[in-house]
Design a protein around this motif. Structure first.
Motif, PDB file in Angstrom:
ATOM      1  N   MET A 189       1.244  -1.048  -0.142  1.00  0.00           N
ATOM      2  CA  MET A 189       0.006   0.122   0.011  1.00  0.00           C
ATOM      3  C   MET A 189       1.093   1.423   0.346  1.00  0.00           C
ATOM      4  O   MET A 189       1.738   0.864   0.888  1.00  0.00           O
ATOM      5  N   SER A 190       0.179   2.136  -0.714  1.00  0.00           N
ATOM      6  CA  SER A 190       1.664   3.228  -1.164  1.00  0.00           C
ATOM      7  C   SER A 190       0.996   4.472  -0.136  1.00  0.00           C
ATOM      8  O   SER A 190      -0.263   5.037   0.973  1.00  0.00           O
ATOM      9  N   ASP A 191       1.909   5.234   0.507  1.00  0.00           N
ATOM     10  CA  ASP A 191       1.742   6.272   1.299  1.00  0.00           C
ATOM     11  C   ASP A 191       1.469   7.344   0.965  1.00  0.00           C
ATOM     12  O   ASP A 191       1.798   8.342   1.374  1.00  0.00           O
ATOM     13  N   THR A 192       1.687   7.709  -0.674  1.00  0.00           N
ATOM     14  CA  THR A 192       1.357   8.823  -1.348  1.00  0.00           C
ATOM     15  C   THR A 192      -0.243   9.323  -0.959  1.00  0.00           C
ATOM     16  O   THR A 192      -1.388   8.404  -0.927  1.00  0.00           O
ATOM     17  N   ILE A 193       0.117  10.619  -1.065  1.00  0.00           N
ATOM     18  CA  ILE A 193      -1.508  11.148  -0.148  1.00  0.00           C
ATOM     19  C   ILE A 193      -2.299  11.906  -1.949  1.00  0.00           C
ATOM     20  O   ILE A 193      -0.996  12.703  -1.943  1.00  0.00           O
ATOM     21  N   GLU A 194      -3.559  10.849  -1.539  1.00  0.00           N
ATOM     22  CA  GLU A 194      -3.730  11.032  -3.310  1.00  0.00           C
ATOM     23  C   GLU A 194      -5.257  11.031  -3.614  1.00  0.00           C
ATOM     24  O   GLU A 194      -5.988  10.287  -2.306  1.00  0.00           O
ATOM     25  N   MET A 195      -5.582  12.213  -3.360  1.00  0.00           N
ATOM     26  CA  MET A 195      -6.809  13.014  -3.312  1.00  0.00           C
ATOM     27  C   MET A 195      -8.036  12.381  -4.489  1.00  0.00           C
ATOM     28  O   MET A 195      -7.601  12.598  -5.903  1.00  0.00           O
ATOM     29  N   THR A 196      -8.845  11.797  -4.418  1.00  0.00           N
ATOM     30  CA  THR A 196      -9.597  11.218  -5.683  1.00  0.00           C
ATOM     31  C   THR A 196     -11.362  12.055  -5.616  1.00  0.00           C
ATOM     32  O   THR A 196     -11.722  12.777  -4.441  1.00  0.00           O
ATOM     33  N   PRO A 197     -11.779  11.806  -6.414  1.00  0.00           N
ATOM     34  CA  PRO A 197     -12.767  12.675  -6.274  1.00  0.00           C
ATOM     35  C   PRO A 197     -13.680  12.286  -5.943  1.00  0.00           C
ATOM     36  O   PRO A 197     -13.730  10.667  -5.804  1.00  0.00           O
ATOM     37  N   TYR A 198     -15.669  12.529  -5.175  1.00  0.00           N
ATOM     38  CA  TYR A 198     -16.708  11.662  -4.890  1.00  0.00           C
ATOM     39  C   TYR A 198     -16.554  10.619  -5.598  1.00  0.00           C
ATOM     40  O   TYR A 198     -16.855  11.028  -6.419  1.00  0.00           O
ATOM     41  N   SER A 199     -17.098   9.735  -4.640  1.00  0.00           N
ATOM     42  CA  SER A 199     -17.725   8.603  -4.868  1.00  0.00           C
ATOM     43  C   SER A 199     -18.821   8.428  -4.792  1.00  0.00           C
ATOM     44  O   SER A 199     -18.454   8.502  -3.524  1.00  0.00           O
ATOM     45  N   SER A 200     -20.431   8.166  -5.318  1.00  0.00           N
ATOM     46  CA  SER A 200     -21.564   8.043  -4.719  1.00  0.00           C
ATOM     47  C   SER A 200     -21.175   6.468  -4.567  1.00  0.00           C
ATOM     48  O   SER A 200     -22.413   5.851  -3.755  1.00  0.00           O
ATOM     49  N   ARG A 201     -19.989   5.235  -4.879  1.00  0.00           N
ATOM     50  CA  ARG A 201     -19.983   4.302  -3.697  1.00  0.00           C
ATOM     51  C   ARG A 201     -20.071   4.431  -2.571  1.00  0.00           C
ATOM     52  O   ARG A 201     -19.823   2.977  -1.940  1.00  0.00           O
ATOM     53  N   TRP A 202     -19.107   5.257  -2.091  1.00  0.00           N
ATOM     54  CA  TRP A 202     -18.579   4.990  -0.780  1.00  0.00           C
ATOM     55  C   TRP A 202     -19.637   5.412  -0.128  1.00  0.00           C
ATOM     56  O   TRP A 202     -19.765   3.914   1.383  1.00  0.00           O
ATOM     57  N   PRO A 203     -20.849   5.677   0.154  1.00  0.00           N
ATOM     58  CA  PRO A 203     -22.532   5.110   1.291  1.00  0.00           C
ATOM     59  C   PRO A 203     -22.149   4.118   1.209  1.00  0.00           C
ATOM     60  O   PRO A 203     -22.629   3.368   2.658  1.00  0.00           O
ATOM     61  N   GLU A 204     -22.460   3.597   0.343  1.00  0.00           N
ATOM     62  CA  GLU A 204     -22.850   2.008   0.417  1.00  0.00           C
ATOM     63  C   GLU A 204     -21.746   1.100   0.917  1.00  0.00           C
ATOM     64  O   GLU A 204     -22.429  -0.197   1.439  1.00  0.00           O
ATOM     65  N   GLU A 205     -20.533   1.594   0.637  1.00  0.00           N
ATOM     66  CA  GLU A 205     -19.543   0.984   0.566  1.00  0.00           C
ATOM     67  C   GLU A 205     -19.670   0.944   2.399  1.00  0.00           C
ATOM     68  O   GLU A 205     -19.479  -0.406   3.182  1.00  0.00           O
TER      69      GLU A 205
ATOM     70  N   PRO B 226       2.802  15.164  -1.439  1.00  0.00           N
ATOM     71  CA  PRO B 226       2.400  14.064  -1.877  1.00  0.00           C
ATOM     72  C   PRO B 226       3.138  12.694  -1.499  1.00  0.00           C
ATOM     73  O   PRO B 226       2.178  12.197  -0.983  1.00  0.00           O
ATOM     74  N   ASN B 227       3.652  13.214  -0.732  1.00  0.00           N
ATOM     75  CA  ASN B 227       4.956  12.326  -0.521  1.00  0.00           C
ATOM     76  C   ASN B 227       5.390  12.647   0.865  1.00  0.00           C
ATOM     77  O   ASN B 227       6.392  11.851   1.723  1.00  0.00           O
TER      78      ASN B 227
END
Length: 182
Positions: free
Chosen positions: A1-17, A153-154
């Motif tokens: 698993m990477s230690d890089t800080i990476e933002m992703t756009p909001y995902s509608s799957r997050w509430p379901e997860e 990011p690092n």
């Protein structure tokens, strides 16, 4: 698993997860868990975030024998930590108020086990609720986090050295909005 800080756009799957994660936690923890809540940036609609589901399990005491139960679900206890304490908050002089257990799981779930009624337990919920009700503040906070991830990011220390005080400023608005000082 990477230690890089990476933002992703909001995902509608997050509430379901989160719902799936919460169902498994509630089934295994039973009455030990007073509540299982989705917290953090993935709990705020539209907010960019690290693709990590933050979950808070509220317990009556950290003395509850829940670690073996969480290990059955694949959670690994990382450490017993004290949460960030906003500068100038002399009302939080007792370091016991911020202690909690922190677990991680392979899916990139951060599981925070916190005691009911303590500052850190209430603060996580207040932050989520405030950002839900103030989408412009959520959007601005998201932009700050994206820019910090782009610049650092690092370098998690630099990222959090700037993000935490920005979060503290947001929380001052949240305290006023809620009519409480926690």
């Amino acid at each position: 698993m990477s230690d890089t800080i990476e933002m992703t756009p909001y995902s509608s799957r997050w509430p379901e997860e989160f719902k799936e994660i919460a169902a498994r936690l509630e089934a295994v923890l039973g009455n030990y868990a007073l509540a299982v809540d989705h917290i953090g940036s993935t709990s705020v609609p539209g907010m960019p975030a690290k693709d990590v589901i933050d979950v808070q399990v509220t317990v009556p005491s950290l003395e509850q024998p829940i670690q073996p139960l969480l290990e059955q679900l694949g959670y690994e206890r990382k450490y017993h930590l004290a949460d960030h304490r906003p500068p100038g908050r002399t009302d939080l002089a007792d370091p016991e108020l911020e202690k909690h257990f922190y677990f991680k799981q392979q899916r990139r779930i951060n599981l925070h086990v916190r005691v009911a009624g303590r500052f850190n337990q209430r603060c996580a919920l207040l932050c989520r609720d405030y950002l839900h009700s103030h989408p412009h503040a959520a959007q601005a906070y998201g932009v700050i986090k994206q820019e910090l991830a782009r610049y650092f990011p690092n370098n998690a220390d630099a990222y959090y050295d700037i993000k935490d005080p920005v979060f503290d400023l947001i929380m001052e608005g949240a305290y006023e909005w809620s009519g409480t000082r926690l």
